[in-house]
Each structure stands twice: as C-alpha cells, then as structure tokens.
Design an enzyme around this catalytic site. Sequence first.
Site, short mmCIF file in Angstrom:
data_model
loop_
_atom_site.label_atom_id
_atom_site.label_comp_id
_atom_site.label_asym_id
_atom_site.label_seq_id
_atom_site.Cartn_x
_atom_site.Cartn_y
_atom_site.Cartn_z
N SER A 119 56.18 16.92 64.02
CA SER A 119 55.71 18.02 63.18
C SER A 119 56.70 18.32 62.07
O SER A 119 56.37 19.07 61.16
CB SER A 119 55.51 19.27 64.04
OG SER A 119 56.70 19.59 64.71
N HIS A 140 50.27 13.37 61.79
CA HIS A 140 50.51 14.70 62.39
C HIS A 140 49.18 15.38 62.70
O HIS A 140 48.49 15.87 61.81
CB HIS A 140 51.35 15.53 61.40
CG HIS A 140 51.74 16.87 61.92
ND1 HIS A 140 51.99 17.94 61.10
CD2 HIS A 140 51.92 17.32 63.19
CE1 HIS A 140 52.30 19.00 61.84
NE2 HIS A 140 52.27 18.64 63.10
N GLU A 152 47.52 15.23 59.13
CA GLU A 152 48.42 15.15 57.97
C GLU A 152 49.06 13.76 58.04
O GLU A 152 49.75 13.45 59.01
CB GLU A 152 49.46 16.27 58.11
CG GLU A 152 50.23 16.59 56.87
CD GLU A 152 51.20 17.77 57.10
OE1 GLU A 152 51.66 18.02 58.23
OE2 GLU A 152 51.48 18.46 56.11
N ASN A 190 53.72 22.60 58.00
CA ASN A 190 54.71 23.53 58.56
C ASN A 190 55.58 24.19 57.50
O ASN A 190 56.19 25.23 57.76
CB ASN A 190 55.55 22.82 59.61
CG ASN A 190 54.74 22.69 60.89
OD1 ASN A 190 53.92 23.56 61.20
ND2 ASN A 190 54.93 21.60 61.62
#
Length: 283
Positions: A119, A140, A152, A190
């Site tokens: 992540s 991801h 992702e 993130n």
Amino acid sequence: MAIKTFMVIGAGQMGAGIAQVAAQAGMQVLLNDISAEAANKGLAGIGKILERNVAKGKMSAEEREAVLARIRPSTSLEDAAAADFIVEAATENLDIKTRIFQTLDRVARPEVILATNTSSLPITEIAAVTSRPAQVIGMHFMNPVPVMPLVEVIRGIATSDAVYACVDELARALGKTPVEVNDFPGFVSNRVLLPMINEAIYCVYEGVAMPEAVDAVMKLGMNHPMGPLTLADFIGLDTCLSIMEILHEGLGDSKYRPCPLLRKMVKAGWLGKKSGKGFYEYA
Ligand code: CAA
C-alpha cells in the site's frame, strides 16, 4: 498473456481477497503463507464469504465448491516454479518483502511478472533486489478486495510498457478497474486518503469534535460510505501510522506528520477492529 496458475503470497485479509477474485475469474490459485494454519485460515475465510454469497442467492452451492476447489494452500515459496503470475500480499515490511522477492526471482520462470500489493512501500526498491526489475510492478487492491472495483497499478522506474499492459489486462479479467500511477510515497490512494484520516484524528486530538461527530460529518455531509475514523479502525491504526510515517519521511513535508493521538493509540495496542478497540469498540 495466458495465466492458468495465479500465486498469491500472504493469506491475510488482502491476500485471501485477491485469491478469491482470481479463483472466481476461473484461475487456478496457489495461496501461500508461512504456515499451513495461516494458509488454511485464509481459505476458510474465503469459504465463509462465498457461503454468504450462496445464502444471498448470488452464487450457487456448486459454484462455491468449484471456486474453492481452484484454490490450493501452499507453504513453500518454491511452489512459485509452477506459477504464471505472482502477486505478493505479505506483511508491510520492506525487509520481508525484499527477501520474498529475492526468492521468487530465483524460483519463478524468467518471463513471470512479480507484482506486489504493497500500500505504500517503494516498488522501485523492491524491483531492484531482483534480476527482472522490468517485470516488477505494484498491483494495489483495496479492502474489501471482492467489493472494491479499483486496482491502483504502480509502475516502478524500470517497469516495462509490456508488463504494464499485461497487468492492466489482468486487472480487467479479475473484474477490476485498473488506474495507472507512478511510484511515489503513498502512490495516489494513500497520499490522498491517509492525510484525511490523520486530519480527522487531529480533530479528535484537538477537541474539535468526538469521533462519532467527525464520522457523521463526513458520512452525511460528504457521502462517504464510512466515516474516516471508522475507516481508520477498519484499515488498522498501525497500518495508518506506518503509511503516515512513509509519507512524512518520503515527502519531507510537515503537513504529513502523524497525529500524536494516533501514535499513542498504536503504542497502547489499540489497533482498531482487529484488536477489538480503536476509535470504537468491537465485540
Ligand atoms: N469481504 C467481502 N464482501 C464484503 C466485505 C468483506 N470484508 N464487507 C462487506 N462486503 C460486502 C457485503 O457482503 C455486501 O454485499 P452485497 O451487496 O452483495 O450484499 C456489500 O459488501 C455491502 O456491505 P454491507 O451492506 O454490509 O455494508 P456497506 O454498504 O456499509 O458496505 C463497505 C461495506 C463496502 C466496506 C463500505 O462501507 C465501504 O465502501 N467502505 C469504505 C471502504 C474503503 O474505503 N476501502 C478502502 C480502504 S483503504 C485501502 O484498502 C488501501 C490501503 O492501502 C490502506
């Protein structure tokens, strides 16, 4: 790209979710973890989710059995020799991931792509420990994997266009929507999500509002499916802290400093849903 055998390293929440979607897409799946207990626990979790789907009438009992029969637990990375594609979803620790990638690089056939579900750890650095950096890429998935449509797809500095194209096609075959991003701390997901969660924690820390109020504002006012503090508990407060630390260190801007309350809760062992207590309590 013909993928018959899809290997997942790590049978935790993310790894099991990825194994489930691959098996539902018709692939043979090797679900690897360090112990038979961990691999079987991942498989049992998939069985329960599929059982719920059968009960809801979204899947027949035969389909459930067929999906489960396609997933084989594995406890040896040497099984990577049989894989056509490998995605790693082990613990978010760079040393552990680089050791896994060195082994996968030695065992997997030379043409096989090695993806990581990290992540926030650097794809480029993970790729650099292998002899095939052009074939290393970030894939991801979001939690819960069977529900969230996004993957992702993160290109390391050396990832080739052909490898990107294969992973884009694979994500679509898994029923997901791939989005291309480059390798920078936190990628896009993130880098945007965690500062919002961190700011929500600052609101509690500074006495702006109680957790329930912060979550209600974001749910009812911004139409988020979960408030940021409920989501933080769901992700795990230790994971939230580790991602904030990666953003802070990697981007060097004080706007990414983790909230002291987040640090304190993690030190107390209040890690969210998985530990039974975070911003809320869980039975
Ligand atoms: N596994 C599989 N399916 C699940 C699930 C799980 N863990 N949790 C929920 N579901 C399914 C339910 O079975 C239900 O399916 P049906 O529609 O077929 O009945 C569906 O999801 C909706 O669930 P619920 O009705 O129980 O609850 P909900 O409407 O509140 O949805 C949710 C639950 C999908 C989790 C929703 O609250 C949500 O989208 N939350 C935000 C999730 C999010 O932001 N994820 C990203 C986290 S960040 C991340 O993953 C990246 C990172 O690196 C940290």
